[in-house]
Design a protein around this motif. Structure first.
Motif, PDB file in Angstrom:
ATOM      1  N   GLY A 130       0.801  -1.224   0.000  1.00 19.92           N
ATOM      2  CA  GLY A 130       0.000   0.000   0.000  1.00 19.92           C
ATOM      3  C   GLY A 130       0.831   1.270   0.000  1.00 19.92           C
ATOM      4  O   GLY A 130       0.286   2.353   0.217  1.00 19.92           O
ATOM      5  N   ALA A 131       2.146   1.169  -0.227  1.00 13.38           N
ATOM      6  CA  ALA A 131       3.069   2.324  -0.156  1.00 13.38           C
ATOM      7  C   ALA A 131       2.878   3.091   1.157  1.00 13.38           C
ATOM      8  O   ALA A 131       2.832   4.314   1.179  1.00 13.38           O
ATOM      9  CB  ALA A 131       2.885   3.237  -1.373  1.00 13.38           C
ATOM     10  N   TYR A 133       4.862   2.410   3.962  1.00 17.49           N
ATOM     11  CA  TYR A 133       6.220   2.565   4.488  1.00 17.49           C
ATOM     12  C   TYR A 133       6.316   2.574   6.020  1.00 17.49           C
ATOM     13  O   TYR A 133       6.706   3.578   6.632  1.00 17.49           O
ATOM     14  CB  TYR A 133       6.868   3.838   3.893  1.00 17.49           C
ATOM     15  N   TYR A 209       2.212  -7.064   7.305  1.00 14.50           N
ATOM     16  CA  TYR A 209       2.893  -6.111   6.415  1.00 14.50           C
ATOM     17  C   TYR A 209       4.057  -5.421   7.115  1.00 14.50           C
ATOM     18  O   TYR A 209       5.043  -5.069   6.470  1.00 14.50           O
ATOM     19  CB  TYR A 209       1.878  -5.097   5.870  1.00 14.50           C
ATOM     20  N   ASP A 213       7.254  -5.963   4.898  1.00 13.15           N
ATOM     21  CA  ASP A 213       7.897  -4.720   4.429  1.00 13.15           C
ATOM     22  C   ASP A 213       9.297  -4.571   5.017  1.00 13.15           C
ATOM     23  O   ASP A 213      10.228  -4.141   4.334  1.00 13.15           O
ATOM     24  CB  ASP A 213       7.066  -3.500   4.838  1.00 13.15           C
ATOM     25  N   HIS A 216      11.658  -6.583   3.193  1.00 13.89           N
ATOM     26  CA  HIS A 216      12.058  -5.945   1.926  1.00 13.89           C
ATOM     27  C   HIS A 216      13.223  -4.979   2.147  1.00 13.89           C
ATOM     28  O   HIS A 216      14.200  -4.990   1.405  1.00 13.89           O
ATOM     29  CB  HIS A 216      10.869  -5.189   1.317  1.00 13.89           C
ATOM     30  N   ARG A 352      13.457  -0.237  -9.420  1.00 11.34           N
ATOM     31  CA  ARG A 352      12.449  -1.238  -9.061  1.00 11.34           C
ATOM     32  C   ARG A 352      11.093  -0.580  -8.841  1.00 11.34           C
ATOM     33  O   ARG A 352      10.992   0.388  -8.120  1.00 11.34           O
ATOM     34  CB  ARG A 352      12.894  -1.937  -7.755  1.00 11.34           C
ATOM     35  N   ARG A 353      10.076  -1.055  -9.492  1.00 13.67           N
ATOM     36  CA  ARG A 353       8.705  -0.627  -9.237  1.00 13.67           C
ATOM     37  C   ARG A 353       7.804  -1.854  -9.354  1.00 13.67           C
ATOM     38  O   ARG A 353       8.181  -2.836 -10.000  1.00 13.67           O
ATOM     39  CB  ARG A 353       8.225   0.423 -10.260  1.00 13.67           C
ATOM     40  N   SER A 354       6.616  -1.777  -8.757  1.00  9.88           N
ATOM     41  CA  SER A 354       5.673  -2.881  -8.919  1.00  9.88           C
ATOM     42  C   SER A 354       5.072  -2.804 -10.312  1.00  9.88           C
ATOM     43  O   SER A 354       4.627  -1.739 -10.731  1.00  9.88           O
ATOM     44  CB  SER A 354       4.566  -2.779  -7.869  1.00  9.88           C
ATOM     45  N   GLN A 438      -7.577  -9.996  -8.175  1.00 11.87           N
ATOM     46  CA  GLN A 438      -6.591  -9.168  -8.906  1.00 11.87           C
ATOM     47  C   GLN A 438      -6.285  -9.915 -10.214  1.00 11.87           C
ATOM     48  O   GLN A 438      -5.317 -10.667 -10.322  1.00 11.87           O
ATOM     49  CB  GLN A 438      -5.345  -8.934  -8.065  1.00 11.87           C
ATOM     50  N   TRP A 440      -5.203  -9.358 -13.130  1.00 10.43           N
ATOM     51  CA  TRP A 440      -3.960  -9.218 -13.890  1.00 10.43           C
ATOM     52  C   TRP A 440      -2.935 -10.302 -13.525  1.00 10.43           C
ATOM     53  O   TRP A 440      -2.027 -10.606 -14.297  1.00 10.43           O
ATOM     54  CB  TRP A 440      -3.353  -7.814 -13.694  1.00 10.43           C
ATOM     55  N   GLY A 493       4.603  -7.935  -5.492  1.00 11.84           N
ATOM     56  CA  GLY A 493       4.299  -8.701  -4.280  1.00 11.84           C
ATOM     57  C   GLY A 493       2.805  -8.636  -4.003  1.00 11.84           C
ATOM     58  O   GLY A 493       2.167  -7.617  -4.263  1.00 11.84           O
TER      59      GLY A 493
END
Ligand SMILES: Cc1cc2nc3c(=O)[nH]c(=O)nc-3n(C[C@H](O)[C@H](O)[C@H](O)COP(=O)(O)O)c2cc1C
Length: 524
Positions: A130-131, A133, A209, A213, A216, A352-354, A438, A440, A493
């Motif tokens: 969810g960005a 942080y 999370y 996180d 990560h 790096r990006r989702s 989801q 995709w 992720g």
């Protein structure tokens, strides 16, 4: 959800499971959105060298930059970073403030900006659910040139350090941390999580999370330490209260989850359980992130249940063998010599990006073997503890579209460096539905699955084992992200899924659960 006192990983995971019949959906209180940057009003930050940055912070920093190249060890192929066990001999005065600046920049930094009517939002090099942080970084230094020995908070948006305490805390740290060896740490990096940042959106499920996180960020830190040839040890095992006290945290709102020490070759540490003054309310209040913080007892309960660490409590079961998945035959993986990296480290990490828009092209066999190779790379410190962390997670993957691979569900055997087909069922569409629709995800070439037998984990390490498993899953997620970016693949992720359906669809035994799913696919 029923209110019960949560005492085990199994209870917490079960309690915070998503069930399609019970999903009510809840609006987000945007007026009460947590601040993603920690501030210490009245404390003057120490600006870290911008020379190691490509452009002034805070701003998008997508390129490696001359400062990094000047170091002589960067940029490098990611494959060489992961496989290289070389370490430099660090003396008690070998590192300076610019080395620390570089290390922090590589651990987490602002990398991309999106502009909104309410202001600019900055994304970071480490992915975050969810960005939001939740993870904060602190350092304790001892003998770092041009910086007084002390404890500092790393302000990511300023690329600066807030000084919190003066003095050498290396002996205090070693007195309260397991698995650090007997050498003096010159730099200790602490990773914490601020509960409400993720709880604002994910409520009781947010502890998952906080851990993923932080894993990560820990992976980025580990990659940086390896890339810079710095000798290090990481630990999830320490006395929580004295370490939270050292950092001046309000431990009802922010807690320490992981640490890494960079150690010297000279000098043996003298662990000392000294008394430290309590930092004033100004410091503790900095753990607040929103006007109205809602307390989710389940989060505090499972964290507190894991407070005693049981480092000496026997071997960790190899979870790959304990989750109820079996194969008739194992096939050895030949380590890939042919990583088709289009971006080197650290640029791959900065870029790096989702990615969620996958092309319907198959992934090449070489790229896929490289991804497996990524997951099989071990930390060079080789401590028993690290293998125990790694063993707390079993790894599988669902092949959807990879050249030269039959579709189906596979297990990855880390100790034998082999893979085994579990079933030929193609589960990607089902998993997309299970991941809260989801859709995709259906087009991804592969879904990596990180799983654990939480009953056995509780028996082996008590509820603290949950921290091991979830942070390890997070580390591997970040590694897949960075490796995918290096090879021009897309990665994302996924922490949101109907838990029981996921476990049943994969075929896990009753005590085992999916912890984290990471999709990788080709992109246009
Ligand atoms: C633990 C974790 C869980 C995530 N779960 C999801 C998810 O369920 N669906 C999704 O689209 N993205 C998910 N993401 C991706 C985040 O939304 C993404 O990292 C964040 O928005 C920041 O964007 P960036 O990765 O492009 O920097 C997850 C990321 C992490 C680290």
């Amino acid at each position: 959800m029923k209110s019960i006192m949560l005492e085990t990983a199994l209870q917490y995971h079960n309690h915070t499971s998503y069930d399609p019949k019970e999903m009510s959906g809840h609006g987000l209180d945007w007026a009460n959105q947590p601040n993603v940057y920690k501030e210490y009003p009245g404390i003057e930050p120490i600006q870290l060298s911008l020379e190691v940055l490509n452009s002034p912070s805070p701003s998008p920093l997508p390129q490696g930059g001359e400062g990094l190249k000047r170091k002589g060890v960067l940029p490098r192929k990611l494959a060489s970073v992961l496989k290289d066990d070389a370490v430099s001999e660090i003396g008690s005065d070998s590192l300076n403030i610019d080395d620390l600046s570089l290390l922090l920049r590589l651990t987490n930094t602002l990398t991309a900006k999106s502009s909104h009517p309410g202001g600019d939002f900055y994304y970071r090099s480490a992915a975050s659910a969810g960005a939001l942080y939740p993870t904060e970084i602190y350092v304790a230094t001892h003998g770092v040139k041009a910086l007084d020995d002390g404890l500092y908070h790393f302000a990511i948006h300023r690329h600066a350090l807030f000084p919190l305490r003066k003095g050498d805390f290396s002996n205090y740290v070693t007195a309260h941390v397991a698995h650090m060896g007997n050498k003096i740490p010159v730099i200790t990096v602490f990773l914490t999580a601020i509960f409400f940042r993720s709880a604002w959106k994910y409520r009781e499920r947010s502890y998952r999370y906080h851990l993923l996180d932080t894993g990560h960020v820990m992976e980025n830190l580990t990659l940086a330490l390896k890339a810079l040839h710095l000798p290090f040890r990481l630990s999830y095992d320490f006395d929580d209260d004295p370490i939270n006290h050292l950092l001046g945290l309000n431990e009802t709102k922010e807690i320490t989850l992981a640490m890494a020490c960079i150690t010297t070759i000279d000098g043996i540490h003298q662990p000392t359980k000294q008394n430290l003054d309590k930092l004033t309310e100004t410091f503790r209040k900095a753990s607040n992130t929103a006007k109205k913080e809602i307390d989710y007892p389940a989060v505090r309960e499972i964290h507190l249940a894991g407070t005693p660490f049981l480092a000496q409590k026997g071997a960790m079961p190899d979870m790959g063998k304990e989750i109820g998945l079996a194969t008739n035959s194992w096939i050895k993986i030949s380590p890939s010599l042919n990583w088709s990296e289009i971006l080197e480290y650290p640029d791959a990490m900065f870029n790096r990006r989702s990615q969620r828009h996958y092309a319907k092209n198959p992934m090449s066999k070489d790229s896929f073997i490289a991804l497996l190779d990524t997951l099989l790379s071990k930390d060079f410190q080789g401590s028993d503890m690290v293998s125990s962390y790694e063993q707390s997670v079993g790894t599988g993957f669902i092949v959807n579209d990879i050249e030269g691979f039959s579709r189906g569900l596979y297990l990855l055997n880390r100790s034998d460096q082999s893979i085994g087909l579990v079933s030929s069922d193609v589960l990607t569409s089902q998993m997309a539905r299970i991941c809260l629709g989801q859709s995709w995800l259906t087009n991804a070439s592969v879904h990596f699955l990180f799983m654990s037998n939480l009953d056995l984990l509780d028996q082996a390490r008590g509820p603290r084992g949950y921290r091991y498993a979830m942070m390890t899953a997070g580390r591997w997620g970040e590694r897949l992200y960075v490796a995918s970016t290096a090879m021009g693949l897309g990665c994302c992720g996924i922490g949101a899924f109907y838990d029981m359906h996921a476990a049943q669809t994969i075929g896990l035994n009753g005590a085992s659960w999916l912890l984290y799913l990471v999709a990788v696919g080709t992109i246009r």
